[in-house]
Design an enzyme around this catalytic site. Structure first.
Site, PDB file in Angstrom:
ATOM      1  N   ASN A  13     102.558 -64.815  93.929  1.00  0.00           N
ATOM      2  CA  ASN A  13     102.426 -63.826  92.848  1.00  0.00           C
ATOM      3  C   ASN A  13     102.545 -62.415  93.412  1.00  0.00           C
ATOM      4  OD1 ASN A  13     101.761 -64.844  90.008  1.00  0.00           O
ATOM      5  ND2 ASN A  13     100.621 -66.227  91.303  1.00  0.00           N
ATOM      6  N   ASN A 110      93.361 -60.023  87.416  1.00  0.00           N
ATOM      7  CA  ASN A 110      93.512 -61.327  88.073  1.00  0.00           C
ATOM      8  C   ASN A 110      94.461 -62.179  87.242  1.00  0.00           C
ATOM      9  OD1 ASN A 110      92.857 -63.531  89.898  1.00  0.00           O
ATOM     10  ND2 ASN A 110      91.588 -64.381  88.264  1.00  0.00           N
ATOM     11  N   HIS A 112      94.957 -66.235  86.229  1.00  0.00           N
ATOM     12  CA  HIS A 112      94.267 -67.519  86.250  1.00  0.00           C
ATOM     13  C   HIS A 112      95.198 -68.573  85.656  1.00  0.00           C
ATOM     14  CE1 HIS A 112      90.876 -70.299  86.110  1.00  0.00           C
ATOM     15  NE2 HIS A 112      91.260 -70.618  84.888  1.00  0.00           N
ATOM     16  N   LEU A 147      82.952 -64.806  85.739  1.00  0.00           N
ATOM     17  CA  LEU A 147      84.178 -65.425  86.255  1.00  0.00           C
ATOM     18  C   LEU A 147      85.148 -65.797  85.134  1.00  0.00           C
ATOM     19  CD1 LEU A 147      85.494 -66.521  88.918  1.00  0.00           C
ATOM     20  CD2 LEU A 147      84.569 -68.762  88.268  1.00  0.00           C
TER      21      LEU A 147
END
Ligand code: GRF
Length: 193
Positions: A13, A110, A112, A147
């Site tokens: 990524n 982020n 995921h 999270l």
């Protein structure tokens, strides 16, 4: 603007973002560049790619610290050397402390490998297959102390095929990650004016 990318492994990524920045000339058009790639694993393959691209790299081995807080404090010092406008977690396999997240609030994102809020945590592809999902995907989101729960910035959907294994599904999702993550970073940079 300085982008700092954190990795723990292949860094595919990170590489996709670096390549998109080159192809779309972010340095000229967005006044932004990937200023550093930092890993908690000295053997992260992505470090070699970053070095080949002339990007500064650093390694902080989390095993060299006696607490999560101590590691995060050292990581913050290392990251801030590059005066980041945006910190990008890309396959960075560490859970970050609330203090670290608070320090980068609003400029920490982020990716995921699931369609959040479904399947937070690990082993997302096997869990989607086991649940009989017809679709899976990836989510780019703001990082918060909880999270995999921050505001969603981008998502991609892929079909789950009857003969899929976690690996075949992971590969299909990863291709989409490499499309939506660079896109989400560029959109975030544009939103900062
Ligand atoms: C990807 O599945 C990504 O969603 C997750 O880490 C995996 C590997 O990413 N965050 P990369 O190849 O290291 O970028």
């Amino acid at each position: 603007k300085n982008i700092v990318i954190l990795i723990s492994g292949s860094g595919s990524n990170m590489a996709a973002i670096v390549r998109r920045a080159q192809q779309e000339q972010w340095s000229e058009r967005l006044h932004a560049r990937v200023s550093a790639v930092i890993s908690n694993k000295a053997d992260a393959q992505g470090l070699a790619f970053a070095r080949e691209q002339g990007i500064a790299t650093a390694v902080l081995d989390h095993k060299a610290f006696d607490s999560r807080e101590a590691f995060d404090a050292a990581l913050k010092v290392e990251i801030d050397r590059f005066e980041p406008d945006l910190v990008v977690l890309a396959g960075f396999m560490r859970i970050l402390t609330p203090g670290f997240v608070a320090h980068y609030a609003g400029r920490l994102i982020n990716i995921h490998p699931s369609l959040l809020p479904a399947f937070t945590g690990l082993n997302t592809h096997q869990r989607a297959i086991d649940a009989g999902c017809r679709f899976a995907g990836a989510t780019v989101h703001q990082v918060t102390a909880e999270l995999d729960h921050g505001a969603i910035l981008a998502q991609a959907v892929v079909p789950v095929l009857p003969d899929d294994t976690a690996d075949t599904l992971a590969a299909r999702v990863l291709t989409q990650e490499h499309r939506i993550y660079p896109q989400a970073v560029a959109a975030w940079l544009r939103s900062q004016g």
